[in-house]
Motif scaffolding. Structure first.
Motif, PDB file in Angstrom:
ATOM      1  N   TYR A 188       0.515   8.234   8.305  1.00 59.97           N
ATOM      2  CA  TYR A 188      -0.617   9.228   8.487  1.00 59.97           C
ATOM      3  C   TYR A 188      -1.199   9.126   9.635  1.00 59.97           C
ATOM      4  O   TYR A 188      -1.537   8.137  10.276  1.00 59.97           O
ATOM      5  CB  TYR A 188      -1.533   9.320   7.078  1.00 59.97           C
ATOM      6  CG  TYR A 188      -2.272   8.095   6.774  1.00 59.97           C
ATOM      7  CD1 TYR A 188      -3.471   7.719   7.621  1.00 59.97           C
ATOM      8  CD2 TYR A 188      -1.784   6.993   5.839  1.00 59.97           C
ATOM      9  CE1 TYR A 188      -4.208   6.597   7.131  1.00 59.97           C
ATOM     10  CE2 TYR A 188      -2.424   5.904   5.732  1.00 59.97           C
ATOM     11  CZ  TYR A 188      -3.689   5.532   6.272  1.00 59.97           C
ATOM     12  OH  TYR A 188      -4.052   4.340   6.102  1.00 59.97           O
TER      13      TYR A 188
ATOM     14  N   ALA B 244      -0.359   9.941   0.372  1.00 55.70           N
ATOM     15  CA  ALA B 244      -1.457   9.222   1.181  1.00 55.70           C
ATOM     16  C   ALA B 244      -2.592   9.890   1.664  1.00 55.70           C
ATOM     17  O   ALA B 244      -3.651   9.510   1.685  1.00 55.70           O
ATOM     18  CB  ALA B 244      -0.648   8.564   2.519  1.00 55.70           C
TER      19      ALA B 244
ATOM     20  N   GLY C 152      -2.868   3.376  -3.825  1.00 58.78           N
ATOM     21  CA  GLY C 152      -3.290   4.459  -2.958  1.00 58.78           C
ATOM     22  C   GLY C 152      -4.931   3.871  -2.785  1.00 58.78           C
ATOM     23  O   GLY C 152      -5.442   2.787  -2.736  1.00 58.78           O
ATOM     24  N   LEU C 153      -5.713   4.841  -2.732  1.00 66.37           N
ATOM     25  CA  LEU C 153      -7.153   4.646  -2.647  1.00 66.37           C
ATOM     26  C   LEU C 153      -7.804   3.729  -3.564  1.00 66.37           C
ATOM     27  O   LEU C 153      -7.858   4.144  -4.752  1.00 66.37           O
ATOM     28  CB  LEU C 153      -7.894   5.903  -2.490  1.00 66.37           C
ATOM     29  CG  LEU C 153      -7.527   6.994  -1.363  1.00 66.37           C
ATOM     30  CD1 LEU C 153      -8.179   8.301  -1.533  1.00 66.37           C
ATOM     31  CD2 LEU C 153      -7.997   6.394   0.067  1.00 66.37           C
TER      32      LEU C 153
ATOM     33  N   PHE D  17     -12.636  -2.077   1.685  1.00 67.99           N
ATOM     34  CA  PHE D  17     -11.612  -1.826   2.484  1.00 67.99           C
ATOM     35  C   PHE D  17     -12.023  -0.763   3.836  1.00 67.99           C
ATOM     36  O   PHE D  17     -11.782  -1.101   5.037  1.00 67.99           O
ATOM     37  CB  PHE D  17     -10.407  -1.233   2.048  1.00 67.99           C
ATOM     38  CG  PHE D  17      -9.320  -0.706   2.617  1.00 67.99           C
ATOM     39  CD1 PHE D  17      -8.283  -1.570   3.031  1.00 67.99           C
ATOM     40  CD2 PHE D  17      -9.101   0.628   3.135  1.00 67.99           C
ATOM     41  CE1 PHE D  17      -7.273  -1.090   3.441  1.00 67.99           C
ATOM     42  CE2 PHE D  17      -7.962   1.028   3.608  1.00 67.99           C
ATOM     43  CZ  PHE D  17      -7.132   0.333   3.999  1.00 67.99           C
TER      44      PHE D  17
ATOM     45  N   ARG E  77     -12.470  -1.445   7.934  1.00 69.47           N
ATOM     46  CA  ARG E  77     -11.681  -0.380   8.564  1.00 69.47           C
ATOM     47  C   ARG E  77     -12.570   0.287   9.692  1.00 69.47           C
ATOM     48  O   ARG E  77     -12.280   0.446  10.727  1.00 69.47           O
ATOM     49  CB  ARG E  77     -10.992   0.597   7.762  1.00 69.47           C
ATOM     50  CG  ARG E  77     -10.333   1.709   8.709  1.00 69.47           C
ATOM     51  CD  ARG E  77      -9.318   2.593   7.781  1.00 69.47           C
ATOM     52  NE  ARG E  77      -8.151   2.466   8.422  1.00 69.47           N
ATOM     53  CZ  ARG E  77      -7.050   2.964   7.914  1.00 69.47           C
ATOM     54  NH1 ARG E  77      -6.995   3.809   6.735  1.00 69.47           N
ATOM     55  NH2 ARG E  77      -5.985   3.051   8.524  1.00 69.47           N
TER      56      ARG E  77
ATOM     57  N   SER F 199       0.744  -1.205   0.029  1.00 66.37           N
ATOM     58  CA  SER F 199       0.209  -0.021   0.016  1.00 66.37           C
ATOM     59  C   SER F 199       0.658   1.229   0.148  1.00 66.37           C
ATOM     60  O   SER F 199       2.180   1.136   0.582  1.00 66.37           O
ATOM     61  CB  SER F 199      -0.867  -0.212   1.091  1.00 66.37           C
ATOM     62  OG  SER F 199      -1.350   1.264   1.390  1.00 66.37           O
ATOM     63  N   ILE F 200       0.202   2.409  -0.152  1.00 61.64           N
ATOM     64  CA  ILE F 200       0.989   3.732  -0.262  1.00 61.64           C
ATOM     65  C   ILE F 200       1.353   3.973   1.231  1.00 61.64           C
ATOM     66  O   ILE F 200       2.123   4.481   1.665  1.00 61.64           O
ATOM     67  CB  ILE F 200      -0.069   5.012  -1.030  1.00 61.64           C
ATOM     68  CG1 ILE F 200       0.901   6.283  -0.877  1.00 61.64           C
ATOM     69  CG2 ILE F 200      -1.129   5.078  -0.120  1.00 61.64           C
ATOM     70  CD1 ILE F 200       1.901   6.212  -1.759  1.00 61.64           C
ATOM     71  N   ALA F 201       0.513   3.270   1.842  1.00 58.83           N
ATOM     72  CA  ALA F 201       0.372   3.272   3.582  1.00 58.83           C
ATOM     73  C   ALA F 201       1.694   2.694   3.912  1.00 58.83           C
ATOM     74  O   ALA F 201       2.230   2.860   5.175  1.00 58.83           O
ATOM     75  CB  ALA F 201      -0.747   2.583   4.331  1.00 58.83           C
TER      76      ALA F 201
ATOM     77  N   TYR G 199      -1.874   0.378  10.783  1.00 59.22           N
ATOM     78  CA  TYR G 199      -1.871  -0.175   9.137  1.00 59.22           C
ATOM     79  C   TYR G 199      -0.315   0.175   8.730  1.00 59.22           C
ATOM     80  O   TYR G 199       0.069  -0.501   8.198  1.00 59.22           O
ATOM     81  CB  TYR G 199      -3.047   0.340   8.547  1.00 59.22           C
ATOM     82  CG  TYR G 199      -3.194   0.019   7.045  1.00 59.22           C
ATOM     83  CD1 TYR G 199      -3.459  -1.235   6.896  1.00 59.22           C
ATOM     84  CD2 TYR G 199      -3.509   0.767   6.135  1.00 59.22           C
ATOM     85  CE1 TYR G 199      -3.591  -1.855   5.629  1.00 59.22           C
ATOM     86  CE2 TYR G 199      -3.638   0.416   5.027  1.00 59.22           C
ATOM     87  CZ  TYR G 199      -3.581  -0.776   4.636  1.00 59.22           C
ATOM     88  OH  TYR G 199      -3.695  -1.308   3.192  1.00 59.22           O
TER      89      TYR G 199
HETATM   90  C1  8X3 Z   1      -5.071   1.569   1.769  1.00 55.01           C
HETATM   91  C2  8X3 Z   1      -4.655   2.915   1.429  1.00 55.01           C
HETATM   92  O1  8X3 Z   1      -4.310   5.337   2.218  1.00 55.01           O
HETATM   93  O2  8X3 Z   1      -6.232   4.204   3.035  1.00 55.01           O
HETATM   94  O3  8X3 Z   1      -3.867   1.020   1.809  1.00 55.01           O
HETATM   95  O4  8X3 Z   1      -3.991   3.627   3.783  1.00 55.01           O
HETATM   96  S1  8X3 Z   1      -4.921   4.124   2.743  1.00 55.01           S
END
Ligand code: 8X3
Ligand code: NDP
Length: 243
Positions: A138, A237, A175-176, A181, A185, A131-133, A144
């Motif tokens: 952030y 992000a 990214g998104l 998801f 979350r 992921s970009i995460a 995560y």
């Molecule tokens: C999911 C993208 O930016 O919500 O991995 O973490 S983000």
């Protein structure tokens, strides 16, 4: 294009379902796993795949799933996700543990079990969905972020450790993407989940699946190490353009 058996984890929805669909259309013999049996069966029937219930956080379930797989050329470690968006001061240890279990240890378990088959295929390929995460921390993302940073470390180390053997290792870092998801979350809060994508055009699950289809269809000497894929409306992000 070389096809063969492709295992996709977390294929009952989102990126995993789209990836299984794309790989089946490309001629792979697809085997899918996930916890929700009815959805697994429906996806498998729709695309002509084999399926076995799989919980990557449960070593016995991973063993049962992998025992049923006799050959494997491609492993897409996609099962994963986030739980909560709490700041560190309010962090829920159980949620952190669950995120590490599915994103990090789940990827480790599946890779460990299927690596011998991947190598024996003569052109094995592990594709981890990061992921970009895993690049940009952030606020509220620490659990995560930490899991996806750790998953990237695992991917990089695997690449180093299999060098010289017939196994490719790639990571796809989106990214998104509009999937389940954010609903997962936010523990089923659909309006909070919808707000994540409000006013922008996110990636679709199939956008990411097409990237995975591209990565696994390169010739055996080509290893795409990392592919970061963002919507045009997302430059980082948390840096997004909303109309
Ligand atoms: C999911 C993208 O930016 O919500 O991995 O973490 S983000
Ligand atoms: P979804 O929630 O739509 O899909 C997650 C999939 O993982 C489901 O099929 C779910 O199936 C499966 N899964 C969850 N836990 C387990 C488990 N313990 N064992 C086996 N399967 C499991 O989300 P996405 O499609 O978006 O997520 C797929 C991957 O993409 C994840 O790794 C996520 O971190 C990553 N990602 C997502 C982004 C996004 O914005 N959507 C961006 C970047 C990366 P079931 O519940 O039936 O087990």
């Amino acid at each position: 294009m070389r096809t063969g058996v492709a295992v996709v984890t977390g294929a009952t929805s989102g990126i995993g379902e789209a990836t299984a669909t794309r790989l089946a259309a490309d001629g792979f013999d697809v085997v899918i796993g996930g916890r929700r049996e009815e959805r697994l069966r429906a996806v498998a029937e729709a695309i002509g795949a084999r399926w076995h219930v799989l919980d990557v956080t449960d070593p016995a379930s991973v063993d049962r799933f992998c025992d049923a797989v006799e050959e494997c050329r491609v492993l897409v470690n996609n099962a994963g996700g986030a739980l909560g968006l709490d700041r560190i001061a309010q962090a829920d240890e159980g949620e952190w543990r669950a995120m590490f279990e599915v994103n990090v240890l789940g990827t480790l378990r599946m890779t460990k079990r299927l690596l011998p088959l991947l190598e024996a295929s003569g052109d094995g390929h592990v594709v981890n969905v990061g992921s970009i995460a895993g690049y940009e921390p952030y606020i509220g993302g620490a659990g995560y972020n930490a899991a996806k940073f750790a998953e990237r470390a695992l991917t990089k180390v695997l690449r180093l450790e299999v060098l010289g053997r017939p196994v490719r290792v790639s990571e796809i870092d989106p990214g998104l993407v509009q999937t389940e998801f954010s609903t997962v979350r936010f523990h089923g809060d659909e309006s909070r989940a919808a707000a994540v994508y409000e006013g922008l055009t996110p990636l679709s699950a199939m956008d990411v699946a097409e990237c995975i289809g591209f990565v696994v269809s390169r010739p055996p000497h080509v290893n795409i190490d990392t592919l970061v894929v963002l919507a045009r409306d997302q430059a980082g992000a948390t840096t997004v353009h909303r109309r």
